[in-house]
Design a protein around this motif. Structure first.
Motif, PDB file in Angstrom:
ATOM      1  N   LEU A 443       0.851  -1.186   0.000  1.00  0.00           N
ATOM      2  CA  LEU A 443       0.000   0.000   0.000  1.00  0.00           C
ATOM      3  C   LEU A 443       0.889   1.238   0.000  1.00  0.00           C
ATOM      4  O   LEU A 443       1.962   1.244   0.603  1.00  0.00           O
ATOM      5  CB  LEU A 443      -0.901   0.014   1.232  1.00  0.00           C
ATOM      6  CG  LEU A 443      -1.890  -1.142   1.369  1.00  0.00           C
ATOM      7  CD1 LEU A 443      -2.500  -1.157   2.765  1.00  0.00           C
ATOM      8  CD2 LEU A 443      -2.985  -1.032   0.303  1.00  0.00           C
ATOM      9  N   HIS A 527      -5.129   3.242 -11.490  1.00  0.00           N
ATOM     10  CA  HIS A 527      -6.400   3.293 -10.772  1.00  0.00           C
ATOM     11  C   HIS A 527      -7.580   3.637 -11.684  1.00  0.00           C
ATOM     12  O   HIS A 527      -8.729   3.429 -11.286  1.00  0.00           O
ATOM     13  CB  HIS A 527      -6.300   4.286  -9.618  1.00  0.00           C
ATOM     14  CG  HIS A 527      -5.486   3.771  -8.473  1.00  0.00           C
ATOM     15  ND1 HIS A 527      -5.898   2.733  -7.666  1.00  0.00           N
ATOM     16  CD2 HIS A 527      -4.261   4.131  -8.006  1.00  0.00           C
ATOM     17  CE1 HIS A 527      -4.977   2.477  -6.759  1.00  0.00           C
ATOM     18  NE2 HIS A 527      -3.973   3.312  -6.938  1.00  0.00           N
ATOM     19  N   HIS A 588      -8.333  -0.283   6.792  1.00  0.00           N
ATOM     20  CA  HIS A 588      -7.759   0.140   5.521  1.00  0.00           C
ATOM     21  C   HIS A 588      -8.235  -0.819   4.447  1.00  0.00           C
ATOM     22  O   HIS A 588      -7.972  -2.010   4.512  1.00  0.00           O
ATOM     23  CB  HIS A 588      -6.228   0.127   5.602  1.00  0.00           C
ATOM     24  CG  HIS A 588      -5.579   0.995   4.561  1.00  0.00           C
ATOM     25  ND1 HIS A 588      -5.834   0.883   3.225  1.00  0.00           N
ATOM     26  CD2 HIS A 588      -4.674   2.013   4.682  1.00  0.00           C
ATOM     27  CE1 HIS A 588      -5.119   1.772   2.559  1.00  0.00           C
ATOM     28  NE2 HIS A 588      -4.411   2.475   3.414  1.00  0.00           N
ATOM     29  N   GLY A 590      -8.178  -2.086   0.665  1.00  0.00           N
ATOM     30  CA  GLY A 590      -7.531  -2.119  -0.626  1.00  0.00           C
ATOM     31  C   GLY A 590      -8.116  -3.262  -1.425  1.00  0.00           C
ATOM     32  O   GLY A 590      -8.738  -4.172  -0.870  1.00  0.00           O
ATOM     33  N   GLU A 591      -7.915  -3.228  -2.737  1.00  0.00           N
ATOM     34  CA  GLU A 591      -8.486  -4.293  -3.551  1.00  0.00           C
ATOM     35  C   GLU A 591      -7.794  -5.634  -3.324  1.00  0.00           C
ATOM     36  O   GLU A 591      -8.389  -6.690  -3.485  1.00  0.00           O
ATOM     37  CB  GLU A 591      -8.399  -3.927  -5.041  1.00  0.00           C
ATOM     38  CG  GLU A 591      -9.321  -2.801  -5.461  1.00  0.00           C
ATOM     39  CD  GLU A 591      -8.634  -1.446  -5.367  1.00  0.00           C
ATOM     40  OE1 GLU A 591      -7.520  -1.387  -4.789  1.00  0.00           O
ATOM     41  OE2 GLU A 591      -9.202  -0.451  -5.866  1.00  0.00           O
ATOM     42  N   ARG A 594      -6.740  -6.172   3.002  1.00  0.00           N
ATOM     43  CA  ARG A 594      -7.469  -5.436   4.030  1.00  0.00           C
ATOM     44  C   ARG A 594      -6.635  -5.493   5.304  1.00  0.00           C
ATOM     45  O   ARG A 594      -5.986  -6.501   5.582  1.00  0.00           O
ATOM     46  CB  ARG A 594      -8.849  -6.049   4.281  1.00  0.00           C
ATOM     47  CG  ARG A 594      -9.786  -5.999   3.075  1.00  0.00           C
ATOM     48  CD  ARG A 594     -10.188  -4.586   2.734  1.00  0.00           C
ATOM     49  NE  ARG A 594     -11.008  -4.499   1.539  1.00  0.00           N
ATOM     50  CZ  ARG A 594     -12.342  -4.525   1.537  1.00  0.00           C
ATOM     51  NH1 ARG A 594     -13.003  -4.669   2.682  1.00  0.00           N
ATOM     52  NH2 ARG A 594     -13.020  -4.429   0.420  1.00  0.00           N
ATOM     53  N   ALA A 643      -4.572  -3.810  -9.707  1.00  0.00           N
ATOM     54  CA  ALA A 643      -4.542  -3.387  -8.310  1.00  0.00           C
ATOM     55  C   ALA A 643      -3.166  -3.618  -7.716  1.00  0.00           C
ATOM     56  O   ALA A 643      -2.254  -4.163  -8.350  1.00  0.00           O
ATOM     57  CB  ALA A 643      -5.609  -4.152  -7.514  1.00  0.00           C
ATOM     58  N   GLY A 645      -1.241  -3.977  -3.414  1.00  0.00           N
ATOM     59  CA  GLY A 645      -1.500  -4.229  -2.007  1.00  0.00           C
ATOM     60  C   GLY A 645      -1.145  -5.642  -1.607  1.00  0.00           C
ATOM     61  O   GLY A 645      -0.888  -5.921  -0.437  1.00  0.00           O
TER      62      GLY A 645
END
Length: 666
Positions: A443, A527, A588, A590-591, A594, A643, A645
């Motif tokens: 992230l 994005h 938090h 994110g795709e 988490r 994505a 993360g």
């Protein structure tokens, strides 16, 4: 366990002390396999680079737990002292700690210390075994150099008398991503300089600099093709002042052409795009030309197959994965350059390679990622939080002005695409390419903040969910390393050409010694992507054609900045596995990941969601990531998305390179 690792870890009987002080000026202890062995025995190694940071870690995480009768993060802590004098450490450390000194002179008594200390710690294990088996007597400097060349690199300069032998050895070394340390390269050059056939070659640079070697071979390949009516699309660099023309390399020799073939397939060398059919071109040479898109598709397919058969294993080093990520980036970049009709038949082959690499990488990361933060940064950052420290060392070595360009979200394949564009638009530029590891979860608020602060995420726990503190952390790092606040520059949100004027004005200030600049264009494209990474490649191509990157690099070079370019994380094509509807449970979202603030919430994931927990050393204790499995994303099931993360090669291993004028690249 190898004899080398056993020799080191036997110095640490676990029952003797909880705090150990190791004076290790040559970073013997900071080897992945040694660190993993120590960790398996209950030891954690913590470099003593900042006395305040070390004391905070020691007091809060270790001694407080031990005083309560708890085991703490580990059963024992090793204070690793690279520089300085042990007796100058705080008195309570000296009172409580057990002291050890690791000396290369003691570990390699039959070899010259002055030579051994210059070859790199990654070679010490093999050298230790070679000394045990083959060193019958004590060797001086010259004998030690020949011993290391023979037993570590498989090179005997005294047997190299013909051009094909020289280029075979050079190609073999660089294909395996092994360059000679300067001390050995100079020795080889001194032996070969008496050979008349090699008088016009910069031999020490050919053996010690991969960027220089590849530029020489690429230019020589285009020169070799010219008599067959082939004109290269990769322009020969006219800015090189160290030679007038590329040397004549005996590509037709079987020992040479087999290695060249491999370098084209894995992306180390780049085939020449041509129009029409070449005259009298031998079949073996066609791997180095692209007559049509179908030929490039075949090259991509062959490269993917070769790479799939050579993926690093569980015992690989971080260097092996860095090399894999770069070769994978070359394959993916070539794949995305194909027209849909050429790409579709080989798409499954490329995807299978990506999935296999990610699966193997996750296994390796589970075992070794925790050791990466402690590795030394002197020769290059292993993780992104090492970057500021590395830049500080470069300033100490004479690079008065340094610029860190962070291309937010730039994956390795996207850097390859940008590099190829710059090769055409700005042939005066050269790139010394490497890779480093982002922080997981990948992230921006985690990895980019580590990148600018020089800290592990647990050391900026209060701001881990925002990037607002980046300017302060960047400035604080440099003030801690001798600069004043007005000598440090930070800019973010740079994405449009018209913003470069303000950057140009700012860096023209002669007071600026360290500049940090975040370029957001790629992350913004990612994005907003609706056509996957292939669609992103088209948008990056348009961005490159605008001249933005070329102009940014040019203005920094004009102001005598030493430019280093990297990313905080990459990106990956993913597919939805279902949304996590947990209300405010996740802190938090994110795709691909988490994060949660306590174990109860982290354990509340529905059983039908393919996700996994992974403890990441260096994160705050109350920052618990949940990762989507495979190439999944926490979005509507079946929805394609680009994505970041998560944990994949494309997200976690990012470019790290130096940009120079071609005429000055070393």
């Amino acid at each position: 366990m190898s004899r080398w690792i056993e020799r080191i870890v036997k110095e640490f009987p676990s029952e003797l002390s909880r705090l150990w002080i190791v004076h290790d000026p040559n970073d013997v202890l900071l080897d992945e396999q040694i660190l993993a062995s120590l960790r398996g025995r209950g030891f954690e190694v913590l470099p003593f680079e900042d006395s305040v940071a070390f004391r905070t870690d020691y007091e809060e995480r270790y001694r407080a737990a031990w005083d309560r009768g708890e085991s703490g993060p580990s059963e024992a802590l090793v204070l690793h002292l690279r520089n300085g004098v042990v007796d100058e450490l705080p008195w309570d450390y000296l009172r409580e700690g057990r002291r050890i000194s690791l000396s290369l002179a003691d570990l390699f008594p039959k070899l010259s210390y002055g030579v051994v200390r210059q070859i790199g710690t990654e070679h010490l294990e093999v050298l230790f075994d070679a000394q045990s088996k083959h060193a019958a007597q004590t060797l001086g400097d010259a004998g030690t150099k020949d011993f290391i060349l023979t037993h570590i690199f498989g090179v005997s300069p005294y047997l190299i008398s013909r051009p094909e032998a020289l280029w075979r050895e050079l190609l073999r070394l660089h294909l395996s991503d092994r360059v000679l340390p300067p001390v050995l390269a100079i020795h080889v050059a001194s032996v070969l300089e008496g050979q008349g056939a090699f008088t016009d070659l910069l031999l020490d640079k050919l053996f010690s600099s991969k960027v220089y070697f590849l530029r020489v071979v690429q230019d020589a390949w285009e020169q070799f093709l010219a008599p067959n009516g082939v004109k290269g699309s990769r322009a020969v660099d006219s800015a090189r002042s160290d030679r007038e023309a590329a040397p004549e390399i005996p590509f037709v020799h079987p020992d040479v052409r087999g290695l060249v073939d491999s370098m084209f397939l894995d992306g180390t060398l780049h085939p020449v795009a041509i129009e029409g059919r070449p005259l009298n071109m031998p079949d073996w040479a066609k791997v180095g030309i692209v007559e049509d898109p179908g030929a490039l598709a075949k090259l991509v397919a062959e490269g993917a197959s070769r790479l799939a058969g050579s993926l690093p294993g569980a015992d690989a080093s971080h260097r092996d994965w860095a090399q894999l990520s770069r070769r994978l980036g070359e394959v993916i970049s070539r794949f995305h350059s194909l027209a849909p009709a050429q790409a579709e038949p080989i798409a499954d082959k490329v995807l299978d390679l990506q999935k296999a690499a990610d699966e193997r990488f996750r296994e390796w990361m589970t075992a070794h990622y925790a050791d990466l933060p402690s590795l030394p940064a002197a020769k290059g950052p292993v993780m992104v939080h090492h970057v500021p420290r590395f830049l500080s060392l470069r300033r100490d070595a004479g690079e008065a002005r340094v610029a860190l360009l962070v291309f937010d979200g730039l994956a390795m394949n996207q850097w390859v695409q940008i590099r190829e564009c710059l090769t055409q638009q700005a042939p005066e530029l050269a790139f010394e390419e490497n890779a480093c590891f982002a922080w997981a979860p990948t992230l921006t608020s985690v990895s980019r903040q580590a990148l600018f602060s020089g800290l592990k995420p647990r050391e900026f726990a209060n701001s881990i969910e925002t990037t607002a503190q980046e300017p302060t952390l960047w400035s604080r790092f440099w003030q801690d390393h001798g600069l004043r606040a007005n000598e440090v520059l930070y800019r973010k949100g740079i994405k449009r050409t018209e913003q470069l004027t303000e950057i140009e004005t700012a860096i023209a200030d002669p007071r600026i010694k360290a500049a940090g600049i975040v370029v957001d264009t790629v992350d913004e494209i990612v994005h907003g992507a609706v056509l996957g990474k292939r669609g992103i490649a088209s948008q990056i191509a348009s961005w490159c054609e605008s001249g933005f990157v070329e102009r940014l690099l040019g203005m920094l070079l004009v102001q005598d900045f030493h430019i280093y370019l990297t990313a905080d994380h990459g990106n990956v094509d993913a597919v939805g596995i279902g949304r996590l509807n947990q209300g405010v449970a996740t802190e938090h979202r994110g795709e691909r990941v988490r994060t949660y603030r306590n174990e109860t919430l982290a354990a509340s994931t529905p059983g039908d969601i393919a996700a996994f927990r992974l403890d990441i050393a260096g994160l705050p204790a109350d920052f618990l990531p949940l990762f989507a499995s495979g190439r999944g994303a926490f979005v509507q099931k079946g929805e394609p998305i680009v994505a970041h993360g998560g944990i994949s090669v494309e997200e976690l291993v990012v470019p790290f390179l130096k940009v120079t004028h071609a005429s000055s690249s070393k």
